[in-house]
Structures are given as C-alpha cells and as structure tokens.
Design an enzyme around this catalytic site. Structure first.
Site, PDB file in Angstrom:
ATOM      1  N   ASP A  54      12.195  -1.545  68.356  1.00  0.00           N
ATOM      2  CA  ASP A  54      11.861  -1.303  69.755  1.00  0.00           C
ATOM      3  C   ASP A  54      13.119  -1.001  70.549  1.00  0.00           C
ATOM      4  O   ASP A  54      14.228  -1.395  70.164  1.00  0.00           O
ATOM      5  CB  ASP A  54      11.104  -2.487  70.353  1.00  0.00           C
ATOM      6  CG  ASP A  54      11.894  -3.786  70.312  1.00  0.00           C
ATOM      7  OD1 ASP A  54      12.442  -4.107  69.239  1.00  0.00           O
ATOM      8  OD2 ASP A  54      11.976  -4.483  71.349  1.00  0.00           O
ATOM      9  N   ASP A  69      21.273   0.864  69.426  1.00  0.00           N
ATOM     10  CA  ASP A  69      20.518  -0.377  69.642  1.00  0.00           C
ATOM     11  C   ASP A  69      19.035  -0.119  69.427  1.00  0.00           C
ATOM     12  O   ASP A  69      18.328   0.200  70.357  1.00  0.00           O
ATOM     13  CB  ASP A  69      20.783  -0.895  71.059  1.00  0.00           C
ATOM     14  CG  ASP A  69      20.099  -2.217  71.348  1.00  0.00           C
ATOM     15  OD1 ASP A  69      19.895  -2.993  70.412  1.00  0.00           O
ATOM     16  OD2 ASP A  69      19.768  -2.457  72.522  1.00  0.00           O
ATOM     17  N   GLU A 104      12.005  -7.134  69.825  1.00  0.00           N
ATOM     18  CA  GLU A 104      13.254  -7.868  70.061  1.00  0.00           C
ATOM     19  C   GLU A 104      13.653  -7.838  71.526  1.00  0.00           C
ATOM     20  O   GLU A 104      14.132  -8.847  72.065  1.00  0.00           O
ATOM     21  CB  GLU A 104      14.373  -7.260  69.200  1.00  0.00           C
ATOM     22  CG  GLU A 104      15.646  -8.105  69.150  1.00  0.00           C
ATOM     23  CD  GLU A 104      16.640  -7.793  70.259  1.00  0.00           C
ATOM     24  OE1 GLU A 104      17.585  -8.574  70.450  1.00  0.00           O
ATOM     25  OE2 GLU A 104      16.463  -6.752  70.952  1.00  0.00           O
ATOM     26  N   GLU A 105      13.442  -6.717  72.183  1.00  0.00           N
ATOM     27  CA  GLU A 105      13.897  -6.578  73.562  1.00  0.00           C
ATOM     28  C   GLU A 105      13.081  -7.412  74.544  1.00  0.00           C
ATOM     29  O   GLU A 105      13.495  -7.614  75.683  1.00  0.00           O
ATOM     30  CB  GLU A 105      13.849  -5.097  73.988  1.00  0.00           C
ATOM     31  CG  GLU A 105      14.757  -4.175  73.180  1.00  0.00           C
ATOM     32  CD  GLU A 105      16.238  -4.406  73.450  1.00  0.00           C
ATOM     33  OE1 GLU A 105      16.568  -5.298  74.240  1.00  0.00           O
ATOM     34  OE2 GLU A 105      17.061  -3.684  72.860  1.00  0.00           O
ATOM     35  N   ASP A 147      23.245  -5.865  65.142  1.00  0.00           N
ATOM     36  CA  ASP A 147      22.737  -5.650  66.494  1.00  0.00           C
ATOM     37  C   ASP A 147      23.671  -6.239  67.543  1.00  0.00           C
ATOM     38  O   ASP A 147      23.214  -6.782  68.543  1.00  0.00           O
ATOM     39  CB  ASP A 147      21.338  -6.277  66.609  1.00  0.00           C
ATOM     40  CG  ASP A 147      20.624  -5.888  67.897  1.00  0.00           C
ATOM     41  OD1 ASP A 147      20.964  -4.847  68.466  1.00  0.00           O
ATOM     42  OD2 ASP A 147      19.741  -6.650  68.330  1.00  0.00           O
ATOM     43  N   HIS A 154      21.632   0.022  76.342  1.00  0.00           N
ATOM     44  CA  HIS A 154      20.747  -0.237  77.480  1.00  0.00           C
ATOM     45  C   HIS A 154      21.061   0.667  78.665  1.00  0.00           C
ATOM     46  O   HIS A 154      20.440   0.519  79.729  1.00  0.00           O
ATOM     47  CB  HIS A 154      20.787  -1.700  77.936  1.00  0.00           C
ATOM     48  CG  HIS A 154      20.134  -2.647  76.987  1.00  0.00           C
ATOM     49  ND1 HIS A 154      19.772  -3.927  77.342  1.00  0.00           N
ATOM     50  CD2 HIS A 154      19.772  -2.517  75.689  1.00  0.00           C
ATOM     51  CE1 HIS A 154      19.213  -4.551  76.312  1.00  0.00           C
ATOM     52  NE2 HIS A 154      19.219  -3.702  75.293  1.00  0.00           N
TER      53      HIS A 154
END
Length: 455
Positions: free
Chosen positions: A88, A118, A152-153, A176, A427
C-alpha cells in the site's frame, strides 16, 4: 566471496520492469471498494495479486492470506527468515508532482513514482536478493519467506491478521526505513482532539488526510470581503517565504496556504500548512481553535505542551496531520513518535490538561516501541553486510521515529533501503530512488541473507 554485485546487475532490467508494473497500481486504501478477500479495497487487492503473480512466474510457492497479506517461499529449510514489505502507498497530492505518480519514469538515473521508495521498490529489492541466493544453490539452514501486506500506512492490520494464520519467521528484516540497520523504533502514538468552537470570524478550516504526513495544503474560509485581507495576507506570505491564494467565496473569503509535505517521523523537514495558516488567522479572527493550536501545537517536539523528551532513541516528534473545522465542530489528529524511555503517563496528563483548559475532548492510542539488542546476531549480521558493500564503518546501528512491520513480529528490524545523505521524498511529491542505490541495496540484502542463513 561471491560477487553479488555482478549477480544483481544480471537482474537489473527485470527488477525495474517489475517495479514499474507494481507502482502503476494506485494501491491507496479505498474503503468504498472493500469486498470479500479485498479488506483494504480493490486497488490494494490488485497490488497483492500482482506480487503473488511475480512469485508464481518465477516458480516459487505463493499463498494469499484472505487478501490481507501474502507470501512467497524461496529455498528450503525447517526454519524461516522473513523479509517483510508493504504494497500500500500513501495518497498523492493533487498538485506538486512533475510527472504522473503512477507511471514510473526514469530521469537523471532515478526512478520517480509513488511507491518506488516506500515500499514497492525496496520490497522487490529484498525479493530479488532472495531469488539470487536461491539461484546460486547456496546450502542454507533456513528458507526465505517474502511477506507483503496491504495496510501498513494505516496501522498494519494486514500483517497482524497474517500472523494469526501463519507462524512467525525465526528472524527477519523489513526494507522500509534507512541504512544502517535499525535496532529501535519509537512508539507511534495518536491523539484525537474534538470539540465545539464558536466561529469568531472563522467559518471553515481543513487540511490533511493522513496523520502520518505533514500537511502540504490548508484551506480556510473567513467572514468578510476578500479585498480587506488581500494586502495583509500577501505580506504574511512574503514574510514567511510561502505560497498561497486568496479569493472570493460567496460573501466571504477563502484562503489557501501551501507548505511542504514530509513524513510525520521527521516533521521538521516539512512546512506544516495548518500551523502557518493559523498564524495568519490569529491576526484576523477570534477563534479558540486557532488559539489552541498556536498555544500548544506550534512546534515539532511537544515543547509547548511540556512533553518534549530526548532519550536513547532521540527526540519525541509531534505532527499535526489532520484538521477539520466546520459548523463550529472540529477534529484534530496528531501523530507522535515517542522514545521508549519517556514518561508516557505524564504525556497523557499534559494533553488532558491542555484540552481541559479549552473545554475540548481527547482520546489517544499509545503504541509500543521496538528495541533489539544492538549486539545481537541479527543486528551484527545485517550491519556487517552493510559495511561489506558500502565500506562505511563510521555510522552504526540506529534508532528511528518511523514505525515499520518490524513491530509485528519478534526478532525483526528495519534495514534500508534509503541511504545516508539521500532523500527519497517518501510520502512527498516526486518520490524517487536512485537506480544505483536500489541495486546497492539489493547487493546488501544478498550479503545479509548469506550471512544469516548459510550453513
């Protein structure tokens, strides 16, 4: 010693092609498309299927665990070494990208696209390292299980579910974070603050869609004709070297301010648009929400709340990630990363006092920190691999503010793939990774697996 660098160069083109295909899937959680075996939405399910298909294509055993996560088994052994990565990604800003974030391009020897750093690119680096180890027929005491989740996010419920169905590997890493190897992760803590606030000239205030991102854009609507604010707003923007817009909104005025996004674990690397717009609003409205933000939340380390702390893992960080104020009701979501040796009860008490001072409500979620002995075999094997490839004997195992899958199983740590001195804009807009760095990370992972699982 095996020449892993040459082995990595052999798979370079195929790995980049796989990254392009995987990153073409906009796998941001979409609750509107949740279905059976797609608990995080359609696109995340597509990404899971794509990764499983890569394993099938290469002749390995794969398994889908109810759409939450999956794995690819490589090699033989009674015990398992895990490589954990996520499929994700965080949402993209509507503006700010120089290219289509879901159409990976190569520019200046870098891959650009959401997920290249990421975590789809690093996940595939780990997968290809495992594939290389297997192809060399090295006698091993453990098989390698590449595990990948889809949430995960937003809290890692994917691997939490996965490990209710599947056993923990004996040890492992998640690609990560950053190099060198990470022995500790701060506790991820969330605070939600809500309440009723009379307008006082402020009609609307909104920014952010994820608490783990420094919000890049903030919008507000205030009473009065926009012409009366034009000069003061432009002076404010110029004085703070910021970009923004002011326009008519019916009989009122709409303000837009642009900051800079960043990961919530390093909020000082961003420019929080909420904070700066509130600094201007404080000069033209009389609103207690604005006052609260500037009194208690106007710093990245909790100093104004009186919760700042620096410990073995570094300093506490605080990110005001989401705000929504409309019809005199508001909600704030904060993301904190807290060293394991701080006073958590004292932190909660300070938040409660601050909220009580304004008549606001709060609820919180206090996560757990991760700490692995820096002298353990796992840390030593991974760090030795890093040193073997980079020659860097100065930078030692580290602690970070980011939270990773390493917290989801025992004896697991974060390991790469971002190198010191590089900024992959994780991000943020124009997320990227150097191709040479991606290949170097793959080489490091080959050495790490060799050190850890060879007979």
């Amino acid at each position: 010693m095996i020449d892993f660098k040459s082995e990595v160069l052999k798979i370079k083109d195929q790995m980049i092609e796989d990254i392009k295909n995987l990153c073409a899937i906009p796998s941001t959680q979409d609750d509107s498309t949740i279905a059976e075996f797609a608990p995080f939405g359609k696109a995340n399910r597509q990404a899971l299927d794509a990764m499983l298909e890569i394993g099938k294509r290469d002749g390995f055993d794969v398994e889908d665990v109810d759409g939450y996560a999956g794995h690819i088994d490589i090699g033989e052994g009674d015990e398992t070494f895990g490589i954990l990565g996520h499929l994700d990604v965080v949402p993209v800003n509507e503006v700010g990208w120089d290219s289509d974030p879901f159409n990976v391009i190569i520019k200046d020897d870098k891959l650009y696209g959401r997920g290249v750093a990421d975590d789809k690119g690093p996940l595939l680096a780990g997968y290809y390292a495992a594939k290389i180890i297997n192809s060399l027929n090295i006698p091993t005491k453990m098989k390698i299980r590449v595990i990948f989740g889809c949430n995960e996010e937003l809290g890692s419920s994917c691997v939490k579910y996965y490990f209710t169905k599947k056993p923990y590997p004996k040890m492992g890493f998640t690609p990560d974070a950053s190099f060198p190897v990470v022995y500790g992760e701060k506790a991820g803590c969330g605070f939600n603050i809500e309440g009723h606030v009379e307008k006082g000239g402020l009609i609307y205030l909104c920014a952010g869609n994820r608490p783990n991102i420094v919000p890049e854009t903030c919008e507000a609507v205030i009473t009065g004709n926009y012409k009366q604010y034009v000069d003061s707003y432009r002076k404010f923007l110029n004085a703070n070297n910021l970009v923004g817009e002011i326009e008519e909104e019916g009989n009122h005025t709409k303000l837009i301010l642009k900051g800079k996004s960043a990961h919530a674990s390093t909020p000082d690397e961003g420019i929080n648009a909420i904070i700066f717009l509130c600094k201007y609003l404080a000069t033209v409205v009389d609103n207690k929400l604005v006052d609260f933000i500037l009194e208690y939340l106007d710093d990245c380390n909790g100093k104004k709340l009186g919760i700042d702390h620096t410990g073995m893992m570094g300093s506490l960080t605080l990110n005001l990630g989401v705000i929504s104020y409309c019809k005199e009701e508001f909600k704030i979501i904060l993301d904190l990363r807290c060293p394991h040796d701080m006073d958590f009860d004292g932190m909660i008490e300070k938040f409660q006092t601050a909220c009580a001072n304004y008549g606001f409500r709060e609820n919180h979620n206090i996560g757990k920190a991760l700490y692995i002995d820096p002298d353990s075999d796992l840390i030593n094997n991974l760090h030795t691999a890093y040193v073997n490839v980079t020659g860097d004997t100065i930078n030692k195992p580290q602690a970070i503010g980011g939270g990773t899958y390493a917290k989801s199983m025992p004896n697991c740590v974060a390991f790469g793939a971002e190198f010191l001195g590089e900024d992959n804009l994780i991000h943020g807009n124009n997320e990227n990774i150097k191709i040479d760095s991606l290949l170097k990370a793959t080489e490091i992972y080959c050495h790490a697996l060799y050190n850890s699982i060879k007979v």
